[in-house]
Structure formats: structure tokens, C-alpha cells
Design a protein around this motif. Structure first.
Motif, PDB file in Angstrom:
ATOM      1  N   LEU A 280       0.826  -1.202   0.000  1.00 30.13           N
ATOM      2  CA  LEU A 280       0.000   0.000   0.000  1.00 30.13           C
ATOM      3  C   LEU A 280       0.864   1.257   0.000  1.00 30.13           C
ATOM      4  O   LEU A 280       0.559   2.238  -0.697  1.00 30.13           O
ATOM      5  N   ILE A 281       1.934   1.244   0.785  1.00 29.57           N
ATOM      6  CA  ILE A 281       2.825   2.406   0.819  1.00 29.57           C
ATOM      7  C   ILE A 281       3.481   2.623  -0.540  1.00 29.57           C
ATOM      8  O   ILE A 281       3.567   3.750  -1.042  1.00 29.57           O
ATOM      9  N   GLY A 282       3.951   1.533  -1.161  1.00 30.94           N
ATOM     10  CA  GLY A 282       4.553   1.644  -2.486  1.00 30.94           C
ATOM     11  C   GLY A 282       3.569   2.187  -3.516  1.00 30.94           C
ATOM     12  O   GLY A 282       3.918   3.080  -4.314  1.00 30.94           O
ATOM     13  N   GLN A 283       2.323   1.682  -3.488  1.00 33.12           N
ATOM     14  CA  GLN A 283       1.302   2.190  -4.398  1.00 33.12           C
ATOM     15  C   GLN A 283       1.006   3.656  -4.106  1.00 33.12           C
ATOM     16  O   GLN A 283       0.777   4.456  -5.023  1.00 33.12           O
ATOM     17  N   GLY A 284       1.015   4.016  -2.811  1.00 33.84           N
ATOM     18  CA  GLY A 284       0.750   5.400  -2.455  1.00 33.84           C
ATOM     19  C   GLY A 284       1.826   6.345  -2.952  1.00 33.84           C
ATOM     20  O   GLY A 284       1.521   7.416  -3.506  1.00 33.84           O
ATOM     21  N   VAL A 285       3.090   5.980  -2.770  1.00 34.62           N
ATOM     22  CA  VAL A 285       4.191   6.823  -3.251  1.00 34.62           C
ATOM     23  C   VAL A 285       4.122   6.954  -4.774  1.00 34.62           C
ATOM     24  O   VAL A 285       4.343   8.039  -5.334  1.00 34.62           O
ATOM     25  N   ALA A 286       3.797   5.852  -5.446  1.00 32.40           N
ATOM     26  CA  ALA A 286       3.685   5.893  -6.906  1.00 32.40           C
ATOM     27  C   ALA A 286       2.605   6.877  -7.346  1.00 32.40           C
ATOM     28  O   ALA A 286       2.798   7.648  -8.300  1.00 32.40           O
ATOM     29  N   ASN A 287       1.483   6.893  -6.639  1.00 33.39           N
ATOM     30  CA  ASN A 287       0.405   7.810  -7.008  1.00 33.39           C
ATOM     31  C   ASN A 287       0.654   9.228  -6.529  1.00 33.39           C
ATOM     32  O   ASN A 287      -0.027  10.158  -6.982  1.00 33.39           O
ATOM     33  N   LEU A 288       1.596   9.403  -5.616  1.00 34.30           N
ATOM     34  CA  LEU A 288       2.010  10.752  -5.240  1.00 34.30           C
ATOM     35  C   LEU A 288       2.918  11.364  -6.312  1.00 34.30           C
ATOM     36  O   LEU A 288       2.809  12.553  -6.639  1.00 34.30           O
ATOM     37  N   VAL A 289       3.813  10.560  -6.860  1.00 32.86           N
ATOM     38  CA  VAL A 289       4.809  11.058  -7.812  1.00 32.86           C
ATOM     39  C   VAL A 289       4.255  11.135  -9.230  1.00 32.86           C
ATOM     40  O   VAL A 289       4.506  12.106  -9.959  1.00 32.86           O
ATOM     41  N   THR A 290       3.488  10.129  -9.640  1.00 29.10           N
ATOM     42  CA  THR A 290       3.019  10.042 -11.026  1.00 29.10           C
ATOM     43  C   THR A 290       2.254  11.282 -11.487  1.00 29.10           C
ATOM     44  O   THR A 290       2.510  11.787 -12.593  1.00 29.10           O
ATOM     45  N   PRO A 291       1.315  11.837 -10.693  1.00 34.99           N
ATOM     46  CA  PRO A 291       0.611  13.044 -11.165  1.00 34.99           C
ATOM     47  C   PRO A 291       1.527  14.243 -11.362  1.00 34.99           C
ATOM     48  O   PRO A 291       1.215  15.128 -12.171  1.00 34.99           O
ATOM     49  N   LEU A 292       2.633  14.282 -10.654  1.00 28.23           N
ATOM     50  CA  LEU A 292       3.562  15.409 -10.800  1.00 28.23           C
ATOM     51  C   LEU A 292       4.278  15.387 -12.140  1.00 28.23           C
ATOM     52  O   LEU A 292       4.874  16.385 -12.555  1.00 28.23           O
ATOM     53  N   LEU A 293       4.222  14.238 -12.832  1.00 28.09           N
ATOM     54  CA  LEU A 293       4.822  14.101 -14.156  1.00 28.09           C
ATOM     55  C   LEU A 293       3.759  13.772 -15.208  1.00 28.09           C
ATOM     56  O   LEU A 293       4.060  13.169 -16.246  1.00 28.09           O
TER      57      LEU A 293
END
Length: 579
Positions: A280-293
Motif C-alpha cells: 500500500l505504501i509503495g502504491q501510495g508513493v507511486a500515485n504521489l509522484v506520477t501526477p507530478l509528471l
């Protein structure tokens, strides 16, 4: 799961296996990334960005060594709704908020709770999503012109009906060729990359034989840029947070469910174990970073993860290689993507929708004709005709109500009499009209005494003891738990009974119910001396509390002692008679 555990016994030859698996998955992921992005109402390159960035981060930080993350069909309805209502910029904010929620869920160790999502709810909204994806591709399949995407399902269907006379025969031919390839290739050559071939071959045919006759990525979106976009932090305001939080919550929950389901599937295929909270943490970090790019929300993709395993993946490096492969394709071949017809992507999404529709599971639950069937149909219809947010909320609410009702019906209250009153262990039997004790009533209570059953418990006992016995013995060995509502109803019953001069005895109570009664004060109100480990002990004490004078005129003989008391009273009468 520590990082070194995911690379346990990793050797150099394993790098080659991960590399080949990553390339294979990349070939599968590329057309799906563009297709899911288009179906979500955004440009195809945003799906590619998501595959590259989220795939890389989840591979490095996630809790499963085989997880492949990217855009999935589960997100299509909710993302499309956000885009239609608020626009692409707010979709990035919703994805960012969902990332925060996923990280919080992981930090608070909620990974194990998501697996308790009722199957009737997940099948209901998954099947509804499949219907939305399938019908959403009809316009591209037939090449209909002038179709406007609406929020409501029925409005989209009416729009398709009105625009159906504008069928483009070239688009239809392109789509049919792609559909036939998707059906035939897996049967005759299952090792070939069917999704890529179903995208490339119709594209080549359309370019060579009828150029400019079908709508393509280039004509619809202006082509795909070479390279990743620059870093951009969306403008987040309190108003936007409140407006987008419900959608972000659904994205987070769906992302958590699908990623953990994918990890469970991977565990079953490999015999390994994933770490749910780290995932869940890994998925969360991915969705935090992905919108920024510029990327859209992502989660673990079950089909791509399974492909990764079947292709020989050994470690998370296969996910890293997948992301790098898609990045290379973007950098080198992006200009050629402009020629891809939308009609060639439509059958790919239709097949994906068909595969995710869970037809067999849907019909199986439907045939049960139970509360689960109602939850299934309600969730399905709300997903299709309202939106996914409402569907999940109402589905969960109905599932909880159905569960509470079933649990409440499990509580049984039965009046009994023992067959061995002298021993510490007794075997109770139901009371019949000809054999019961007017002064001492014994009840067996079975099941959880909680808010869903507490009122039924009190009404049943109150109705059963209307004749007001002197002693009430409650056999509670089979009561698994008592909550605050159950304790309140039991306390009310005890107070009413004690006010009438009665005594309550309890036997065999378990640890949790006993602790609840102690915390509430009901234990002291009943009296510690009135709690017994066994019914036999409680019964012997209860017989010392009844009025034996009344026993002499009683003819029920409920207990073995009754016969002795009758004889004793007859003897006293004979001695009192004068000569």
C-alpha cells in the motif's frame, strides 16, 4: 518484507530472466496504457507516463517482488467522471490525494482489512466497470462521428443510438480485424504478443490500404510527444480538496483492493508471500509522484503481473526493466504512434472488459437468491447508472446490514431443563408443557449478543418469564461476545427482574463477555457469588433460593429433588393429623 529478502539468493543469470520478463510485460503494457488513458478521457501519452513512473516506483518500493503497476480498467469510470466534471488538472489532484490516503492506509497497517471487502461488492462493481468500458468503445469500434461523452450511462447509450447512422465502414473493418486477431492468435500461437499484434497489424493495414479514412491517435490527440513531461505540481486549494476527496477515496480503496488482489494472485502462482502494508505504501508513493509528471492513477495490474511471472520473472527488477523498456519505446517510436487507429484499440479494451466482467461469479452469486445477491445487483446497477463512488458506499452498507441481520438471526434463546441436576455438568433439554419449574427458569443463550440481536434477546426472555420465577439461570457458555448494546439490554433485563425480587444466576460465561460485564458494572450488580463455571453448580445454588413451601403443591417434578420435597411435605401432613 525487507529489500534484501526480495533479492534473496539472487544471481547474475537471474538478471537475464528479469530482463526478458520485463520486455515481455512492456510489450503487453504499452497498448493497454494508451487504451486505458483514452478510455479515461485523457491523452494516450498520460497512460504511458503512468506505466513508466508508477511501474518503476512500485517495483522498487512495493511489497511484492512480482507486482506490475500501471493504469487499469478498474479506474476508467471514476477517472472519466472526474475528467468530465472537473478536467484533467483536477484528475491529477485526485490521484495525488489518493496517493496520500494509500500511504496513510499502509502506515496504519490497514492492508489486511481491505481483504475483508465482500465479494458481492467487488464482483458487482467490477462487472459494472466492464459494462462501462465495453459500451464506451462502441463509438470507436464503429467509427461513429460526432459522439460526445456524457456522465450518465443512459445518456451515452442514447448518444450512440442517435449517431449510429454515421458508421465508418473502414473503422469497422479495422476493428473486426483486430478482434479476430485477439481471438485467433492465442489459440494458434499463444506465445506471440497478441495485444501488440492486434494493435500493429490493423494499423499497417489502415495505413497501406485506406490511409486517412479512420480516426487515429494523431488526428484525435495530435500525436504522442517523445520523452517525459516536465515536473509540474498542480494547484491544490482547500476547496478542491473537499471537492475531490470522495473521488480520491474511491481511487485509493480501489487501488488498494486491486493491488493486494494482484499480490495475492502472484503469491498463489509462485509460493512467495507479499507484505500488504508495504504494498500500500509503495502504491501510495507511486500515485504521489506520477501526477507530478502528468500520469494518471495507477495500481497493481493482475493480468500484467501474471504475465510477468509466466515470463520467468525472479525479482522486482523485472518491473524496473518493464518501465525502462516502455520509456525507450516512447523515446524512439513515439512519432509512429500517431498512425494507430482508435478502431484498433477498441477491440483490445472490449476483450479486457469481457475478461474482467466475472460472468460466472456474477451468475453464481445471483443464483444464491440471498442477501449477497441483492448486494451484487445493487452495486452493479449503481456502478453503471449512477457512479462508482455511490456504488461502493451503498454496496458496503447493504453488505453490512445483510451481515448484521444474519448474525442477529444466529442468536438463540431456549428454555431448558437438565437431566442430571446433581452433577457439575448437565445436558439440557427443551422444556415441555408438562415439565417445568415455576420458580426456577433456565435458559440457554447461543450466539453473539450484539446490537443486531440485543433487542430480540430481551424481548424473547421478557416474554418467556412473564410468570416471574424466583431464580433466572442464564447458560452463557455459547455466547461468543457481548457489545455495549447487548450489555445494555442484559442490564435492563436484570434490573427489571431484580426489582420483582428475583435472583439472576449466570453459568459458563466466556472471557470477553465477562470482561464487558465487569467494565460496565453489571458484574457487581448481579453479584460475583452468582457467577458459576458450570450449570450444575449454579443449579444447586438456585435450588437453595426457591420457596420449598410452594414446591409441595407443585406437581411438575422438574427436578430430582422435587420428589423428596413432596414426600417430606406429605409426611408432615400425616404427622399433623390427630388420631
Amino acid at each position: 518484507m525487507l529489500a534484501d529478502e526480495r533479492f534473496h539468493r539472487y544471481q547474475f543469470p537471474d538478471v537475464k530472466r528479469d530482463l526478458m520478463a520485463g520486455i515481455t510485460v512492456g510489450i503487453v503494457a504499452l497498448p493497454l496504457a494508451m487504451a486505458f488513458a483514452i478510455a479515461s478521457g485523457v491523452k494516450p501519452e498520460y497512460g504511458i507516463y503512468t506505466t513508466i513512473i508508477a511501474g518503476l516506483i512500485v517495483a522498487l518500493l512495493g511489497g511484492s517482488r512480482f507486482q506490475i503497476a500501471g493504469p487499469t480498467g478498474a479506474f476508467v469510470p471514476i477517472l472519466l467522471a472526474v475528467v468530465l466534471q472537473h478536467g484533467y488538472e483536477d484528475l491529477l489532484i485526485a490521484g495525488f490525494l489518493a496517493g496520500i490516503l494509500l500511504v496513510v492506509m499502509g502506515l496504519f497497517k490497514l492492508g489486511n482489512l481491505i481483504k475483508y471487502m465482500p465479494r458481492s461488492v467487488t464482483i458487482g462493481f467490477t462487472s459494472g466497470i466492464a459494462v462501462i468500458i465495453f459500451t464506451g468503445q462502441i463509438a470507436n469500434f464503429f467509427g461513429l462521428r460526432g459522439v460526445e461523452k456524457k456522465e450518465a450511462f443512459h445518456e451515452n447509450i442514447l448518444e450512440l443510438i442517435q449517431r449510429f447512422p454515421t458508421v465508418n465502414s473502414y473503422s469497422l473493418l479495422t476493428a473486426v480485424i483486430g478482434l479476430l486477431l485477439l481471438i485467433i492468435i492465442p489459440k494458434i500461437a499463444p506465445r506471440l504478443p497478441v495485444l501488440l499484434l492486434a494493435l500493429v497489424i490493423p494499423t499497417l493495414i489502415s495505413v497501406l490500404f485506406y490511409p486517412d479514412q479512420v480516426e487515429s491517435i494523431g488526428s484525435a490527440f495530435g500525436g504522442i510527444p517523445q520523452g517525459l513531461p516536465t515536473f509540474h505540481f498542480p494547484e491544490i486549494t482547500p476547496d478542491k480538496i473537499m471537492k475531490l476527496l470522495p473521488s480520491a477515496f474511491v481511487i485509493a480503496v480501489l487501488g488498494g483492493i486491486e493491488s493486494l488482489l494482484s499480490a495475492v494472485v502472484a503469491d498463489g502462482m509462485t509460493g512467495k508471500r507479499h507484505h500488504s502494508n508495504r504494498e500500500l505504501i509503495g502504491q501510495g508513493v507511486a500515485n504521489l509522484v506520477t501526477p507530478l509528471l502528468g500520469g494518471i492513477p495507477a495500481t497493481g495490474a493482475i493480468a500484467r503481473t501474471a504475465t510477468n511471472i509466466r515470463s520467468g520473472a525472479v525479482s522486482p527488477l523485472s518491473g524496473v526493466f518493464q518501465s525502462l523498456f516502455v520509456l525507450i519505446i516512447l523515446l524512439v517510436f513515439a512519432p509512429f504512434a500517431s498512425y494507430i487507429p482508435l478502431a484498433s484499440m477498441a477491440p483490445i479494451l472490449m476483450v479486457v472488459a469481457w475478461n474482467m466482467s466475472e460472468q460466472k461469479a456474477f451468475m453464481h452469486i445471483l443464483k444464491l437468491r440471498s442477501g449477497d445477491s441483492l448486494v451484487l445487483v445493487t452495486t452493479f446497477l449503481l456502478t453503471v447508472f449512477v457512479n462508482l463512488t455511490v456504488a461502493v458506499q451503498v454496496g458496503l452498507l447493504l453488505a453490512m446490514v445483510s451481515f448484521i441481520k444474519r448474525m442477529g438471526n444466529q442468536l438463540e434463546v431456549e428454555k431448558v431443563l437438565p437431566d442430571q441436576p446433581h452433577g457439575e455438568q448437565v445436558s439440557p433439554h427443551p422444556v415441555n408443557a408438562g415439565r417445568h419449574c415455576p420458580q426456577l427458569s433456565i435458559y440457554t443463550i447461543e450466539g453473539p449478543l450484539f446490537f443486531g440481536a440485543a433487542d430480540r434477546f430481551e424481548r424473547t426472555l421478557t416474554r418467556s418469564i412473564h410468570h416471574r420465577p424466583k431464580v433466572l439461570l442464564l447458560r452463557m457458555r455459547l455466547v461468543s461476545l457481548i457489545d455495549a448494546t447487548g450489555e445494555s439490554h442484559l442490564s435492563s433485563l436484570v434490573s427489571d427482574f431484580q426489582q420483582q425480587g428475583g435472583v439472576v444466576l449466570i453459568s459458563g460465561i466466556r472471557k470477553q463477555p465477562l470482561e464487558m460485564l465487569k467494565k460496565s458494572g453489571l458484574y457487581g450488580k448481579i453479584g460475583p457469588e452468582h457467577f458459576f463455571p458450570r450449570t450444575g453448580m449454579a443449579l444447586r445454588h438456585g435450588l437453595t433460593l426457591i420457596d420449598r413451601e410452594k414446591c409441595g403443591s407443585c406437581r411438575h417434578s422438574a427436578f430430582r429433588e422435587c420428589e423428596g420435597w413432596h414426600k417430606s411435605r406429605e409426611t408432615k401432613r400425616e404427622m399433623a393429623v390427630p388420631d
